[in-house]
Design a protein around this motif. Structure first.
Motif, short mmCIF file in Angstrom:
data_model
loop_
_atom_site.label_atom_id
_atom_site.label_comp_id
_atom_site.label_asym_id
_atom_site.label_seq_id
_atom_site.Cartn_x
_atom_site.Cartn_y
_atom_site.Cartn_z
N GLY A 77 6.52 5.95 -1.57
CA GLY A 77 6.03 5.00 -1.13
C GLY A 77 4.37 4.40 -1.43
N ASN A 78 4.45 4.96 -2.80
CA ASN A 78 3.07 4.61 -3.65
C ASN A 78 3.33 4.18 -4.78
OD1 ASN A 78 0.63 5.40 -5.11
ND2 ASN A 78 -0.19 5.73 -3.00
N GLN A 79 3.03 2.99 -5.44
CA GLN A 79 3.28 2.43 -6.74
C GLN A 79 2.66 3.24 -7.69
OE1 GLN A 79 5.35 0.43 -7.80
NE2 GLN A 79 4.48 0.22 -9.96
N ARG A 80 1.31 3.57 -7.40
CA ARG A 80 0.32 4.28 -8.62
C ARG A 80 1.04 5.60 -8.70
NH1 ARG A 80 -5.74 4.04 -7.90
NH2 ARG A 80 -5.48 4.92 -9.92
N LEU A 81 1.59 6.37 -7.73
CA LEU A 81 1.91 7.60 -7.74
C LEU A 81 3.33 7.66 -8.50
CD1 LEU A 81 2.28 10.58 -7.43
CD2 LEU A 81 2.93 10.09 -5.17
#
Length: 234
Positions: free
Chosen positions: A22-26
Motif C-alpha cells: 500500500g505504498n507506491q514508493r516502497l
C-alpha cells in the motif's frame, strides 16, 4: 554483482509490490530490487565468459566450419551463447555454454543459473531447448552430447533438482564449482569478487527505504518500543 542504484524497476501504480504494502514508493524500491536480482543472473553469464581463459574460448562457426575435416583431436573448447539456427520451420535456440571435449568426443550443453529455484514453466522450456540443442549438435559433430542445469551458488545437486521440481535427475545437475573447474576459473575467488558489492547494495537499500517518510516514522516507532527481552526483565 549488479547494483540496485543502477536498476529502474517499475514506476507505475500497478506494481504488485505497491499493492502488497500500500505504498507506491516502497513498491517502486522493491521493484528495483527485483530487477537487480534478474540483472545479477544475466551479469553472471558475462563474468563467467570474461573469466574463462582465452585459449578455451571459440565460436560455434569456428567449430562447424570444419565441414568434411576432422575436429581437433584433443583439448576443450568452449562456446558461450551457442545458437542453433531454425530449420524446417522449427525455431532455433540458444544455450548459455557449450563445452566441446575433443579428447572424448563429448559435448556438455549447459544452462547457467545464479539461483537454485527455477520457474516451473520456464525451466520446462529451457529443458526441452537443451535436449533439442544436444541432439542437433551431436548430429552436426558426431560427438555424444548431454545437458546440464548449473546452479552457480549451490553445492548440493539434490537441491538443484528440487529447485527444478524434479524435471531432470541428479546426473543432469551441475554445481558452479564443477563448471569453474571445467573452465579453469577460481570459483571461490569469483564468488568473493561478486560479494564485494553486497554491502553497497544493503546501504543503498536502507538509505532509500528511510527516505520514505511513512517507513521512517514506522521504523522510529518500532525502535521506541521495548524489546521482548526488555519486557521480561521488567
Amino acid at each position: 554483482m549488479a547494483r540496485i542504484s543502477d536498476s529502474k524497476g517499475r514506476s507505475d501504480t500497478n506494481s504488485g509490490y505497491a499493492r502488497l504494502f500500500g505504498n507506491q514508493r516502497l513498491g517502486q524500491l522493491l521493484s528495483r530490487v527485483h530487477a537487480t536480482v534478474i540483472r545479477t543472473g544475466n551479469e553472471l553469464e558475462h563474468i563467467i565468459q570474461e573469466e574463462t581463459p582465452a585459449h578455451l574460448k571459440t565460436s560455434l562457426d569456428a567449430i562447424l566450419s570444419n565441414q568434411g575435416e576432422l575436429l581437433p583431436k584433443s583439448g576443450l573448447q568452449v562456446v558461450f551463447q551457442c545458437r542453433m539456427p531454425g530449420e524446417s520451420g522449427q525455431p532455433g535456440g540458444t544455450v548459455d555454454v557449450a563445452v566441446f571435449d575433443h579428447s572424448n568426443q563429448k559435448i556438455s550443453v549447459i544452462e547457467l543459473k545464479d539461483g537454485d529455484t527455477f520457474d516451473t514453466k520456464k525451466s520446462s522450456g529451457e529443458l526441452e531447448s537443451m535436449k533439442k540443442f544436444a541432439q542437433w549438435i551431436s548430429h552436426k559433430t558426431g560427438y555424444s552430447a548431454d545437458y546440464y542445469f548449473c546452479s552457480f551458488n549451490q553445492d548440493d545437486k539434490e537441491a538443484i533438482v528440487r529447485g527444478a521440481k524434479s524435471r531432470f535427475d541428479i546426473k543432469h545437475a551441475m554445481t558452479g564449482r564443477e563448471l569453474c573447474i571445467i573452465l579453469e576459473i577460481e570459483y571461490d575467488t569469483l564468488r568473493e569478487k561478486r560479494q564485494n558489492q553486497q554491502a553497497e547494495n544493503l546501504d543503498y537499500f536502507l538509505t532509500e527505504l528511510l527516505k520514505i517518510s511513512e517507513i521512517r516514522h514506522a521504523v522510529e516507532g518500532l525502535l521506541k518500543k521495548p524489546s521482548r527481552g526488555e519486557d521480561e526483565k521488567r
